[in-house]
Design a protein around this motif. Structure first.
Motif, short mmCIF file in Angstrom:
data_model
loop_
_atom_site.label_atom_id
_atom_site.label_comp_id
_atom_site.label_asym_id
_atom_site.label_seq_id
_atom_site.Cartn_x
_atom_site.Cartn_y
_atom_site.Cartn_z
N ASP A 56 -4.32 -49.56 -11.47
CA ASP A 56 -4.22 -51.01 -11.67
C ASP A 56 -5.46 -51.72 -11.17
OD1 ASP A 56 -1.71 -50.67 -12.74
OD2 ASP A 56 -0.71 -50.84 -10.80
N GLU A 57 -6.17 -51.03 -10.25
CA GLU A 57 -7.38 -51.63 -9.67
C GLU A 57 -8.36 -50.52 -9.34
OE1 GLU A 57 -8.01 -54.27 -5.72
OE2 GLU A 57 -7.05 -52.35 -5.36
N GLN A 58 -9.65 -50.77 -9.57
CA GLN A 58 -10.69 -49.86 -9.06
C GLN A 58 -11.52 -50.65 -8.05
OE1 GLN A 58 -12.06 -46.84 -12.42
NE2 GLN A 58 -12.51 -48.94 -13.03
N THR A 59 -11.71 -50.03 -6.88
CA THR A 59 -12.49 -50.72 -5.86
C THR A 59 -13.98 -50.41 -6.00
OG1 THR A 59 -12.06 -48.88 -4.37
CG2 THR A 59 -10.59 -50.79 -4.20
N ALA A 60 -14.30 -49.38 -6.76
CA ALA A 60 -15.72 -49.04 -6.99
C ALA A 60 -15.87 -48.51 -8.42
CB ALA A 60 -16.19 -48.01 -5.97
N GLY A 61 -15.40 -49.30 -9.38
CA GLY A 61 -15.52 -48.92 -10.79
C GLY A 61 -17.00 -48.84 -11.15
N ARG A 62 -17.31 -47.88 -12.00
CA ARG A 62 -18.73 -47.63 -12.31
C ARG A 62 -19.02 -47.78 -13.79
NH1 ARG A 62 -19.79 -42.64 -11.99
NH2 ARG A 62 -17.79 -41.79 -11.37
N SER A 71 -13.27 -54.29 -11.88
CA SER A 71 -11.94 -53.80 -12.28
C SER A 71 -10.86 -54.35 -11.39
CB SER A 71 -11.90 -52.27 -12.21
OG SER A 71 -13.14 -51.67 -12.44
N PRO A 72 -10.69 -55.68 -11.36
CA PRO A 72 -9.73 -56.26 -10.41
C PRO A 72 -8.27 -55.94 -10.76
CG PRO A 72 -10.71 -57.97 -11.79
CD PRO A 72 -11.40 -56.69 -12.14
N LEU A 73 -7.46 -56.02 -9.71
CA LEU A 73 -6.05 -55.65 -9.79
C LEU A 73 -5.32 -56.38 -10.92
CD1 LEU A 73 -3.79 -54.05 -8.28
CD2 LEU A 73 -3.32 -56.16 -7.02
N GLY A 74 -4.73 -55.59 -11.80
CA GLY A 74 -3.87 -56.14 -12.84
C GLY A 74 -4.58 -56.90 -13.95
N GLY A 152 -12.64 -48.74 -19.76
CA GLY A 152 -12.23 -49.98 -19.11
C GLY A 152 -12.06 -51.07 -20.15
N VAL A 153 -10.91 -51.73 -20.14
CA VAL A 153 -10.63 -52.79 -21.11
C VAL A 153 -10.22 -54.05 -20.35
CG1 VAL A 153 -9.26 -53.49 -23.11
CG2 VAL A 153 -9.77 -51.07 -22.78
N ASN A 154 -10.96 -55.14 -20.52
CA ASN A 154 -10.59 -56.40 -19.87
C ASN A 154 -9.43 -57.03 -20.61
OD1 ASN A 154 -12.82 -56.12 -18.20
ND2 ASN A 154 -14.13 -57.38 -19.51
N LEU A 155 -8.34 -57.26 -19.88
CA LEU A 155 -7.16 -57.84 -20.53
C LEU A 155 -6.99 -59.31 -20.17
CD1 LEU A 155 -4.47 -55.03 -19.95
CD2 LEU A 155 -5.91 -55.38 -21.96
N ASN A 156 -6.91 -59.60 -18.89
CA ASN A 156 -6.37 -60.92 -18.51
C ASN A 156 -7.28 -61.76 -17.62
OD1 ASN A 156 -3.92 -61.17 -19.94
ND2 ASN A 156 -3.09 -59.50 -18.70
N GLN A 157 -8.56 -61.50 -17.61
CA GLN A 157 -9.45 -62.39 -16.85
C GLN A 157 -9.55 -63.73 -17.59
OE1 GLN A 157 -10.30 -59.23 -17.77
NE2 GLN A 157 -11.44 -58.21 -16.15
N TYR A 166 -20.11 -59.78 -13.82
CA TYR A 166 -19.71 -59.20 -15.09
C TYR A 166 -20.86 -59.20 -16.11
CZ TYR A 166 -14.65 -59.35 -14.06
OH TYR A 166 -13.40 -59.15 -13.55
N GLY A 167 -22.02 -59.73 -15.69
CA GLY A 167 -23.11 -59.86 -16.65
C GLY A 167 -22.88 -61.10 -17.49
N PRO A 168 -23.83 -61.41 -18.36
CA PRO A 168 -23.78 -62.69 -19.09
C PRO A 168 -22.85 -62.67 -20.30
CG PRO A 168 -25.79 -61.48 -19.63
CD PRO A 168 -25.05 -60.65 -18.62
N ASN A 169 -22.31 -61.51 -20.62
CA ASN A 169 -21.73 -61.39 -21.96
C ASN A 169 -20.33 -60.80 -21.98
OD1 ASN A 169 -22.45 -62.11 -24.48
ND2 ASN A 169 -23.04 -60.02 -25.08
N ALA A 170 -19.56 -61.00 -20.91
CA ALA A 170 -18.25 -60.36 -20.85
C ALA A 170 -17.17 -61.29 -21.40
CB ALA A 170 -17.92 -59.99 -19.41
#
Ligand code: BT5
Length: 265
Positions: A56-62, A71-74, A152-157, A166-170
């Protein structure tokens, strides 16, 4: 690692036959490599090919080249799969390609959106990146031992949460679709597509994968720039070579192939 104790078995699938679902890990890629390597030392433990580790969360996603992957929680799908294809090392990039196609297909089928794939490892919606893929390998004597495919797939940010790290383009699916996204149905859809394309890889249907991949791109025939460590090259994107390199036609009319870098168009 914090275990939530959710281990699922699905006998119809190769990728995802066994799924470990944890609350928090450093990186699902790193944690899965560690499990695989630990299991090699302990005959009582076997990790079948296709085992998936989701968190659900990565503390050091690469990302690539040890970049940070937020990769924040949830807020997204963060998972890795253990693969052992019989594959020449020079074709390993095909794992990243088939994963990008699987994510693009799953998003298209689930949400009726048409994602675009950007060479080599990004999946975009409205020209912004919502998915990144990191394939890491271990090999011995020039032979692939195993690969860890991380997605990694961004769902709910929200827009506000996509800060500069996140860089300029997320982007996220929630931003594009304007509503909260449920993780599980998309996860299942991605696994189904991954299995289909992974079986094609096992059957050595490489052209099938590359052609599917090209169907999801829009940069061929366009002027692009490729930013590498030390250089920025401009040219027209012409094709992929059989190793997954991008072929650019440069201003002098000559073609050159590149295997690393970030593409802008
Ligand atoms: C990637 O790297 O796009 C590969 C990302 C792979 C992540 C998965 S999650 C499961 C598995 N476990 C891991 O530890 N990793 C894999 P790259 O092309 O190098 O892009 C990294 C760049 O994207 C960063 O330098 C930021 O600019 C940007 N970025 C960081 N987090 C992002 C996010 N969540 N969404 C979009 N862009 C992001």
């Amino acid at each position: 690692m914090i275990e939530t104790g959710k281990t699922k078995l699905n006998s119809n699938l190769r990728i995802g036959r066994r799924i470990y679902h944890l609350e928090s890990v450093t990186s699902t890629n790193s944690a899965l490599v560690n499990r695989v390597e630990e299991a090699k030392e302990l005959p009582a433990i076997s990790i079948p090919e296709g085992t998936v580790l989701r968190a659900d969360e990565q503390t050091a996603g690469r990302g690539r080249m040890n970049r940070v992957w937020q990769s924040p929680l949830g807020k997204g799908l963060w998972f890795s799969a253990y693969l052992r294809p019989e594959l020449e090392l020079s074709r390993v990039h095909l794992i990243t390609f088939l994963a990008a196609v699987a994510v693009a297909d799953a998003v298209r089928n689930t949400f009726k959106m048409r994602p675009e794939i950007k060479w080599p490892n990004d999946v975009l919606l409205e020209k912004r990146k919502f998915c990144g893929i990191l394939t890491e390998t271990r090999s011995e004597k020039n032979l692939l031992d195993f690969a860890i495919l991380g997605i990694g797939v961004n769902l709910n940010q929200s827009e506000a949460e996509l800060n500069s790290s996140y860089g300029p383009n997320a982007t996220s699916l929630r931003i594009v679709l304007g509503r909260e996204i449920e993780a599980d149905p998309l996860f299942t859809a991605i696994l189904e597509q991954l299995n289909e394309y992974y079986e094609a890889l096992k059957a050595k249907r490489f052209d099938f994968i590359l052609n599917k991949w090209k169907e999801h791109t829009s940069f061929f025939g366009k002027s692009v720039s490729l930013v590498g460590d030390n250089e920025e090259i401009s040219g027209v994107a012409r094709d992929l070579d059989e190793k997954g390199g991008i072929i650019l036609e440069l201003e002098d009319g000559k073609e050159r192939v590149f295997y690393t870098g970030s593409l802008y168009y």
